[in-house]
Design a protein around this motif. Structure first.
Motif, PDB file in Angstrom:
ATOM      1  N   ARG A  72    -125.525  51.646 -69.865  1.00 61.21           N
ATOM      2  CA  ARG A  72    -124.183  51.201 -69.403  1.00 61.21           C
ATOM      3  C   ARG A  72    -123.466  50.471 -70.595  1.00 61.21           C
ATOM      4  O   ARG A  72    -123.993  50.004 -71.551  1.00 61.21           O
ATOM      5  N   LEU A  73    -122.074  50.590 -70.355  1.00 59.63           N
ATOM      6  CA  LEU A  73    -121.278  49.939 -71.347  1.00 59.63           C
ATOM      7  C   LEU A  73    -121.542  50.358 -72.649  1.00 59.63           C
ATOM      8  O   LEU A  73    -121.214  49.549 -73.668  1.00 59.63           O
ATOM      9  N   SER A  74    -121.855  51.550 -72.934  1.00 58.47           N
ATOM     10  CA  SER A  74    -122.051  51.985 -74.376  1.00 58.47           C
ATOM     11  C   SER A  74    -120.760  52.345 -75.137  1.00 58.47           C
ATOM     12  O   SER A  74    -119.884  52.872 -74.525  1.00 58.47           O
ATOM     13  N   ALA A  75    -120.620  52.082 -76.184  1.00 58.97           N
ATOM     14  CA  ALA A  75    -119.395  52.179 -76.993  1.00 58.97           C
ATOM     15  C   ALA A  75    -119.265  53.828 -77.389  1.00 58.97           C
ATOM     16  O   ALA A  75    -120.167  54.522 -77.079  1.00 58.97           O
ATOM     17  N   PRO A  76    -118.063  54.140 -77.750  1.00 58.48           N
ATOM     18  CA  PRO A  76    -118.071  55.672 -77.987  1.00 58.48           C
ATOM     19  C   PRO A  76    -118.802  56.050 -79.131  1.00 58.48           C
ATOM     20  O   PRO A  76    -118.731  55.354 -80.184  1.00 58.48           O
ATOM     21  N   THR A  77    -119.292  57.339 -78.839  1.00 58.85           N
ATOM     22  CA  THR A  77    -120.451  57.858 -79.651  1.00 58.85           C
ATOM     23  C   THR A  77    -120.301  59.407 -80.060  1.00 58.85           C
ATOM     24  O   THR A  77    -119.440  59.944 -79.112  1.00 58.85           O
ATOM     25  N   ALA A  78    -121.059  59.976 -80.588  1.00 55.41           N
ATOM     26  CA  ALA A  78    -121.278  61.538 -80.553  1.00 55.41           C
ATOM     27  C   ALA A  78    -121.698  61.880 -79.281  1.00 55.41           C
ATOM     28  O   ALA A  78    -121.282  63.325 -78.699  1.00 55.41           O
ATOM     29  N   GLU A  79    -122.461  61.206 -78.612  1.00 53.59           N
ATOM     30  CA  GLU A  79    -122.882  61.596 -77.234  1.00 53.59           C
ATOM     31  C   GLU A  79    -121.929  61.642 -76.147  1.00 53.59           C
ATOM     32  O   GLU A  79    -121.889  62.220 -75.040  1.00 53.59           O
ATOM     33  N   HIS A  80    -121.469  60.419 -76.295  1.00 50.88           N
ATOM     34  CA  HIS A  80    -120.271  59.943 -75.317  1.00 50.88           C
ATOM     35  C   HIS A  80    -119.172  59.624 -76.036  1.00 50.88           C
ATOM     36  O   HIS A  80    -118.929  58.500 -76.522  1.00 50.88           O
ATOM     37  N   TRP A  81    -118.130  60.685 -75.980  1.00 54.02           N
ATOM     38  CA  TRP A  81    -117.098  60.390 -77.025  1.00 54.02           C
ATOM     39  C   TRP A  81    -116.124  59.306 -76.317  1.00 54.02           C
ATOM     40  O   TRP A  81    -115.474  58.745 -77.285  1.00 54.02           O
ATOM     41  N   PHE A  82    -116.127  59.010 -75.383  1.00 57.75           N
ATOM     42  CA  PHE A  82    -115.318  57.587 -74.622  1.00 57.75           C
ATOM     43  C   PHE A  82    -115.974  56.540 -74.427  1.00 57.75           C
ATOM     44  O   PHE A  82    -115.735  55.495 -73.758  1.00 57.75           O
ATOM     45  N   GLY A  83    -117.422  56.792 -74.469  1.00 56.74           N
ATOM     46  CA  GLY A  83    -118.298  55.762 -74.219  1.00 56.74           C
ATOM     47  C   GLY A  83    -118.619  55.740 -72.726  1.00 56.74           C
ATOM     48  O   GLY A  83    -118.452  56.874 -71.925  1.00 56.74           O
ATOM     49  N   THR A  84    -119.287  54.597 -72.116  1.00 58.76           N
ATOM     50  CA  THR A  84    -119.743  54.675 -70.643  1.00 58.76           C
ATOM     51  C   THR A  84    -119.417  53.500 -69.923  1.00 58.76           C
ATOM     52  O   THR A  84    -118.950  52.532 -70.581  1.00 58.76           O
ATOM     53  N   ASP A  85    -119.214  53.580 -68.612  1.00 56.60           N
ATOM     54  CA  ASP A  85    -118.708  52.464 -68.062  1.00 56.60           C
ATOM     55  C   ASP A  85    -120.084  51.680 -67.465  1.00 56.60           C
ATOM     56  O   ASP A  85    -121.068  51.806 -68.138  1.00 56.60           O
ATOM     57  N   GLU A  86    -119.751  50.604 -66.485  1.00 57.40           N
ATOM     58  CA  GLU A  86    -120.741  49.431 -66.044  1.00 57.40           C
ATOM     59  C   GLU A  86    -121.811  50.144 -65.571  1.00 57.40           C
ATOM     60  O   GLU A  86    -122.981  49.702 -65.435  1.00 57.40           O
ATOM     61  N   LEU A  87    -121.918  51.418 -64.983  1.00 56.68           N
ATOM     62  CA  LEU A  87    -123.136  51.967 -64.210  1.00 56.68           C
ATOM     63  C   LEU A  87    -123.713  53.215 -65.223  1.00 56.68           C
ATOM     64  O   LEU A  87    -124.282  53.930 -64.918  1.00 56.68           O
ATOM     65  N   GLY A  88    -123.131  53.162 -66.580  1.00 53.14           N
ATOM     66  CA  GLY A  88    -123.527  54.167 -67.526  1.00 53.14           C
ATOM     67  C   GLY A  88    -123.042  55.578 -67.142  1.00 53.14           C
ATOM     68  O   GLY A  88    -123.554  56.722 -67.857  1.00 53.14           O
ATOM     69  N   ARG A  89    -121.973  55.685 -66.509  1.00 51.94           N
ATOM     70  CA  ARG A  89    -121.279  57.091 -66.256  1.00 51.94           C
ATOM     71  C   ARG A  89    -120.271  57.316 -67.348  1.00 51.94           C
ATOM     72  O   ARG A  89    -119.851  56.502 -67.847  1.00 51.94           O
TER      73      ARG A  89
END
Length: 300
Positions: A72-89
Motif C-alpha cells: 500500500r502507498l508504494s511510490a511510482p516504480t517500474a512495477e507500478h508506474w503511478f504507484g499504489t493507493d491506500e489499499l495497494g491498488r
C-alpha cells in the motif's frame, strides 16, 4: 493516391452533386481545424484518453479493484508506474478504468442535454410570445442556481451513484444550450428562406426540424465542447463529495476524495487522478477554441 484523389474531389470548385459539396465543406473545415496547433493537441489528447479508456482491459497491468495491503502507498516504480493507493491498488490501472466512468458520464450527459437544449431553444425562439416566455422562465429557474449545488440537490433527492449523477448534471446543464439555440433561432426565423418554406406549405415542426435546428448545431457543438471541461469538473466534484460513482469504482473524483489525507506524504495518490482531470479539461478547452474559429461565422 487515394488521399490525393479524395482531396481533389472534395476541393473541386464545381461539385457535381450535393454529397460532393457537403464532403467538400467538411474537408475544408478539417483543414482549417488542422491548421490550429492547440486544437489539434486537444483533439489528440481527447482521442488518446478515449482509446485508453476503451482498451483499458487490454492495457491495464492489474485489476483496478485488486488489493495488496502489503504494498500500500508504494511510490511510482517500474512495477507500478503511478504507484499504489491506500489499499495497494495500482493507480495506473484505476486511471485507465476510471476514464471509462468519467468519459462515459460526460458522453451520456451530452447525449441527454444537447437535444433538450436545442429543442427548447428552437421552439422558444421560433414561436415567441407566451411559448417563449414560459420556456425561458423555466430556463431562468435552472440558471438561478449554481450547477454543482443544484446537481447535489438532485442527487440527494435520488441516491448517490453514476446514474443519478448523470441525470443531475443533465438537468442542470441544458439551460445555456437552450439560450444559445433561442438566440440563433431569433436571428434566422424572419429570413427569406424561412418565408419561402412557409409559402410552400411547410409546417412549423418541419421548418424547425429541417431548416432552423441544423443551422443552430454548429454553435451548439462549439458551446458543448467548451462546456465539456465544466461537465467533467462537476462529475468529478460529485464523485469527490461522495454523490457520484461509489467505491470501489475507479472514478477520478472519488479517487481524489479517498486520497486527500495522503496528499502531503504520498502525493502521487491524489495528484495522478487530478492531472488526468486537468489534461482532459484543458484538451476540451483547446478543441473548443479551435472549433469556434472554424464553425462560428462571426469569427471569420
Amino acid at each position: 493516391m487515394i488521399t490525393s484523389s479524395f482531396r481533389n474531389w472534395a476541393l473541386n470548385e464545381t461539385p457535381s452533386s450535393r454529397a460532393q459539396a457537403a464532403w467538400g465543406r467538411r474537408y475544408r473545415l478539417w483543414l482549417n481545424l488542422k491548421g490550429n496547433p492547440l486544437a489539434m493537441f486537444g483533439l489528440v489528447v481527447i482521442l488518446a484518453f478515449v482509446l485508453l479508456s476503451i482498451f483499458a482491459p487490454l492495457l491495464a497491468p492489474y485489476d483496478p479493484s485488486a488489493q495488496n495491503l502489503a504494498n500500500r502507498l508504494s511510490a511510482p516504480t517500474a512495477e507500478h508506474w503511478f504507484g499504489t493507493d491506500e489499499l495497494g491498488r495500482d493507480i495506473l490501472s484505476r486511471i485507465l478504468y476510471g476514464g471509462r466512468v468519467t468519459m462515459g458520464m460526460v458522453i451520456a450527459v451530452v447525449i441527454l442535454v444537447a437535444p433538450i437544449g436545442l429543442a427548447v431553444g428552437c421552439i422558444a425562439g421560433y414561436y415567441g410570445g407566451i411559448v417563449d416566455t414560459a420556456l425561458m422562465r423555466i430556463t431562468d429557474v435552472f440558471l438561478a442556481f449554481p450547477r454543482l449545488i443544484l446537481a447535489l440537490a438532485f442527487v440527494a433527492a435520488l441516491r448517490p451513484g453514476v446514474e443519478s449523477a448523470v441525470l443531475a448534471i443533465a438537468l442542470t446543464a441544458w439551460p445555456p444550450y437552450a439560450r444559445l439555440a433561442r438566440a440563433e433561432t431569433m436571428t434566422i426565423r424572419n429570413s427569406d428562406f424561412i418565408a419561402a418554406c412557409k409559402l410552400t406549405g411547410a409546417s412549423s415542426k418541419r421548418i424547425i426540424a429541417r431548416h432552423i435546428a441544423p443551422l443552430c448545431v454548429p454553435s451548439l457543438i462549439v458551446r458543448i465542447t467548451l462546456d465539456m471541461s465544466s461537465i467533467i469538473l462537476t462529475a468529478a466534484s460529485l464523485g469527490f463529495l461522495g454523490m457520484g460513482a461509489q467505491p470501489p469504482s475507479p472514478e477520478w473524483g472519488a479517487m481524489i476524495a479517498t486520497a486527500k489525507r495522503f496528499i502531503f506524504e504520498q502525493w502521487w495518490v491524489a495528484t495522478i487522478p487530478g492531472l488526468a482531470i486537468f489534461f482532459v479539461s484543458l484538451a476540451f478547452n483547446f478543441l473548443g477554441d479551435g472549433l469556434r474559429d472554424v464553425l462560428d461565422p462571426k469569427q471569420n
